[in-house]
Design a protein around this motif. Structure first.
Motif, PDB file in Angstrom:
ATOM      1  N   GLY A 165      51.247  20.585  16.068  1.00  0.00           N
ATOM      2  CA  GLY A 165      51.460  20.221  17.469  1.00  0.00           C
ATOM      3  C   GLY A 165      51.109  21.369  18.398  1.00  0.00           C
ATOM      4  N   ARG A 166      51.477  22.592  18.015  1.00  0.00           N
ATOM      5  CA  ARG A 166      51.138  23.767  18.827  1.00  0.00           C
ATOM      6  C   ARG A 166      49.629  23.966  18.872  1.00  0.00           C
ATOM      7  NH1 ARG A 166      53.638  29.675  17.630  1.00  0.00           N
ATOM      8  NH2 ARG A 166      55.521  28.531  18.208  1.00  0.00           N
ATOM      9  N   ALA A 167      48.953  23.798  17.724  1.00  0.00           N
ATOM     10  CA  ALA A 167      47.500  23.986  17.682  1.00  0.00           C
ATOM     11  C   ALA A 167      46.796  23.022  18.629  1.00  0.00           C
ATOM     12  CB  ALA A 167      46.988  23.800  16.251  1.00  0.00           C
ATOM     13  N   PHE A 168      47.186  21.752  18.574  1.00  0.00           N
ATOM     14  CA  PHE A 168      46.587  20.785  19.495  1.00  0.00           C
ATOM     15  C   PHE A 168      46.971  21.102  20.933  1.00  0.00           C
ATOM     16  CE2 PHE A 168      45.812  18.086  15.753  1.00  0.00           C
ATOM     17  CZ  PHE A 168      44.566  17.565  16.083  1.00  0.00           C
ATOM     18  N   GLY A 169      48.178  21.611  21.133  1.00  0.00           N
ATOM     19  CA  GLY A 169      48.586  21.986  22.482  1.00  0.00           C
ATOM     20  C   GLY A 169      47.743  23.115  23.044  1.00  0.00           C
ATOM     21  N   ALA A 349      49.940  15.896  28.719  1.00  0.00           N
ATOM     22  CA  ALA A 349      50.415  16.992  27.882  1.00  0.00           C
ATOM     23  C   ALA A 349      51.291  16.495  26.737  1.00  0.00           C
ATOM     24  CB  ALA A 349      51.180  18.006  28.734  1.00  0.00           C
ATOM     25  N   ALA A 350      52.040  15.415  26.990  1.00  0.00           N
ATOM     26  CA  ALA A 350      52.974  14.889  25.986  1.00  0.00           C
ATOM     27  C   ALA A 350      52.339  13.867  25.053  1.00  0.00           C
ATOM     28  CB  ALA A 350      54.178  14.255  26.692  1.00  0.00           C
ATOM     29  N   THR A 351      51.107  13.452  25.327  1.00  0.00           N
ATOM     30  CA  THR A 351      50.527  12.364  24.539  1.00  0.00           C
ATOM     31  C   THR A 351      49.192  12.710  23.886  1.00  0.00           C
ATOM     32  OG1 THR A 351      49.464  11.426  26.526  1.00  0.00           O
ATOM     33  CG2 THR A 351      51.659  10.611  25.952  1.00  0.00           C
ATOM     34  N   ASP A 352      48.300  13.397  24.573  1.00  0.00           N
ATOM     35  CA  ASP A 352      46.934  13.555  24.090  1.00  0.00           C
ATOM     36  C   ASP A 352      46.880  14.263  22.737  1.00  0.00           C
ATOM     37  OD1 ASP A 352      44.228  13.459  23.984  1.00  0.00           O
ATOM     38  OD2 ASP A 352      43.871  15.025  25.476  1.00  0.00           O
ATOM     39  N   GLY A 353      47.232  15.533  22.694  1.00  0.00           N
ATOM     40  CA  GLY A 353      47.216  16.259  21.436  1.00  0.00           C
ATOM     41  C   GLY A 353      48.340  15.859  20.499  1.00  0.00           C
ATOM     42  N   VAL A 354      49.481  15.474  21.059  1.00  0.00           N
ATOM     43  CA  VAL A 354      50.633  15.090  20.236  1.00  0.00           C
ATOM     44  C   VAL A 354      50.312  13.863  19.389  1.00  0.00           C
ATOM     45  CG1 VAL A 354      53.011  14.236  20.323  1.00  0.00           C
ATOM     46  CG2 VAL A 354      52.317  16.149  21.778  1.00  0.00           C
TER      47      VAL A 354
END
Length: 431
Positions: A165-169, A349-354
Motif C-alpha cells: 500500500g505504501r509503495a503504490f501510495g 488517494a484512498a482508492t487508486d493505488g489502494v
C-alpha cells in the motif's frame, strides 16, 4: 524477482545467546528493509510524474476547449470524455497479457503504451471536429490501457505484501505531482501565448517524449517472476482468475462503484457553473484535486497497510459522496471549491493505488499484470458508461438532476460493496 526488490532475508545465526540476539537483530533489520520502497517504484514514479505533466496539460484545457471553443453540447462532451476515460478498458487485458506472457516484458509493454500516448499529442493540433478528436483520444487511451497494468505489476512485484500500500501510495504521489504541475503549465501557456491551445498541445508532446526516454533509460527491465503455481500466462488463465473469490468480489465492487463515479472534467465544469469561475482560471481547478491527492496518497497507503485496504477504499468513496452532496447544496461560500477539491483528491488517494494493492494480494506473480488488468478493465468500462449517462442526463434534465442521480447511485453501490466485501487477506493488514 525484479531488480531492486525490497525484500530481505536474515541469515541464520549460531545457537545460544548470540543466536537469539542475531535473530532479533535480523528481524528488526528485515522490518526496516520491508518498510523501504524499492528503487523501481521511484523510477516508475518519475516516469509517471513527467507523463502526467504532459497528459494533465491537455486534460486541464480539454473540457473548455471542446465545450467553449468547439461548441460541443454536454452530451457530445460526455461521449468524448467517456472515450478518454473508458476506451482503455478495451486494451488493458491485452497489455496485461502481453506483459505476463513475455515474463520480463512489463517494462517494454508499458513503454509502448507511453509512446503511443505521446504520439497522439501533436495530432490534436490538426483535429477540430468531433470524429477526429474522438479517434485521437481513443488512440491516446489505447496507450494508457497498454501501460497501466504492466506498470502496476512492476510496482507490485517489487514490493512486499506488508508495504505494498505504501509503495503504490509513493508512486501515486509522484504521479500526482505531475498532475499538479500539468494544469499550472497549461495555465501559464494560455496566459503567455496567442494560440494558447496549440501551444499547450505542442509542449505536451515534448514533455511526453521525455517521459518515454526516462522509462527506457532508468526503469529496470527485471527478470521473469519465479513460477509458484502451475498457471500459465494465457488469456484463459487470466479470466480463470475470476474464479478466485476475493478477486471476483474486488472486480465487481470496482465495476459497480465506477458506474456512479462522475468524471473529473464534469466535476470541474459543475464547479465552474456554481461559482462562475472565469474561463482563464478553469485550468487551475484540477490543481486542488492534485494537491490533495499528493498530500494524502502516502499516508492513506500506509493506513491501508495497517487497518485494511478495503476499509480505506470504501472510505474514499464516502469522501466522493460528500463532495457530490456539497455540490448539490445551495452553499456558495468561498470555501466550497476548496472543500470539494479536497474531498475529490482524498477520494483518489484512498482508492487508486489502494485498489491495486488489494487486488495484488489475490493474484499470483506470473499472472499479476493480467489480474490487475481485469480489475482495471471493469472499473474503466464502468466509468465510460457513467460519462455517457451523465452527459445525456445533463443534456436532458440539467446538471443538478444528473448529479443527484449519480449521488444516489453511488450511495447504493457503496452500501452493496459493504456486504460484498473481499476476505480477510484484503480486509486486514498483512502480518
Amino acid at each position: 524477482m525484479y531488480v531492486a526488490d525490497s525484500r530481505a532475508n536474515a541469515e541464520p545465526s549460531a545457537g545460544g545467546t548470540t543466536g537469539t540476539t542475531g535473530t532479533a537483530r535480523s528481524t528488526r533489520s528485515t522490518a526496516r528493509v520491508s518498510a523501504v520502497v524499492a528503487p523501481t517504484v521511484f523510477a516508475l514514479g518519475a516516469v509517471s510524474l513527467i507523463t502526467d505533466v504532459s497528459s494533465e496539460m491537455v486534460t486541464a484545457v480539454l473540457p473548455l476547449y471542446l465545450v467553449t471553443g468547439l461548441g460541443l453540447s454536454p452530451l457530445g462532451f460526455g461521449v468524448l470524455d467517456g472515450i478518454y476515460n473508458g476506451f482503455s478498458a478495451l486494451v488493458r487485458l491485452a497489455g496485461g497479457h502481453l506483459a505476463d506472457r513475455g515474463g520480463g516484458r512489463h517494462k517494454w509493454v508499458a513503454g509502448a503504451g507511453y509512446a503511443v500516448s505521446a504520439a497522439c499529442k501533436p495530432l490534436l493540433l490538426l483535429a477540430h471536429t468531433l470524429t477526429p478528436i474522438g479517434l485521437i483520444l481513443a488512440a491516446d487511451r489505447t496507450g494508457k490501457g497498454l501501460r497501466t497494468a504492466p506498470r502496476d505489476a512492476l510496482i507490485s512485484l517489487s514490493s512486499t505484501p506488508e508495504n505494498r500500500g505504501r509503495a503504490f501510495g509513493v508512486h501515486r504521489a509522484m504521479d500526482t505531482a505531475g498532475a499538479l504541475l500539468g494544469p499550472l503549465v497549461a495555465f501559464l501557456i494560455l496566459r503567455a501565448t496567442v494560440d494558447g491551445y496549440d501551444a499547450v498541445f505542442t509542449v505536451s508532446f515534448c514533455v511526453a517524449v521525455v517521459g518515454v526516454l526516462v522509462l527506457v533509460l532508468f526503469v529496470p527491465g527485471g527478470k521473469p517472476p519465479a513460477r509458484v503455481t502451475s498457471s500459465r500466462p494465457t488469456l484463459r488463465a487470466a479470466f480463470a482468475l475470476l474464479a478466485r473469490r476475493d478477486l471476483r468480489r474486488i472486480t465487481v465492487c470496482a465495476l459497480l462503484l465506477g458506474l456512479a463515479t462522475v468524471s473529473d472534467s464534469f466535476v470541474y465544469l459543475l464547479l465552474q457553473r456554481r461559482l462562475g469561475v472565469p474561463d482563464r482560471w478553469f485550468a487551475l481547478l484540477p490543481l486542488g484535486t492534485a494537491a490533495a491527492f499528493l498530500l494524502l496518497a502516502v499516508p492513506l497507503g500506509r493506513l491501508a497497510d495497517r487497518v485494511g485496504r478495503w476499509r480505506v477504499f470504501l472510505a474514499g468513496h464516502g469522501a466522493l459522496l460528500t463532495a457530490y452532496a456539497l455540490l448539490l447544496t445551495s452553499w456558495h461560500g468561498t470555501a466550497l471549491p476548496y472543500a470539494v477539491l479536497l474531498l475529490h483528491g482524498g477520494f483518489y488517494a484512498a482508492t487508486d493505488g489502494v485498489l491495486m494493492a488489494a487486488a495484488s494480494d489475490s493474484v499470483p506473480e506470473e499472472l499479476r499484470s493480467s489480474g490487475l488488468a481485469l480489475v482495471q478493465t471493469g472499473q474503466a468500462a464502468a466509468r465510460f458508461v457513467c460519462s455517457l449517462g451523465f452527459g445525456a442526463a445533463w443534456t436532458l434534465w440539467g446538471d443538478r438532476t444528473a448529479l443527484m442521480a449519480s449521488a444516489v447511485a453511488l450511495a447504493i453501490c457503496a452500501a452493496f460493496a459493504l456486504t460484498l466485501r473481499p476476505g480477510r487477506s484484503v480486509l486486514e493488514p498483512s502480518r
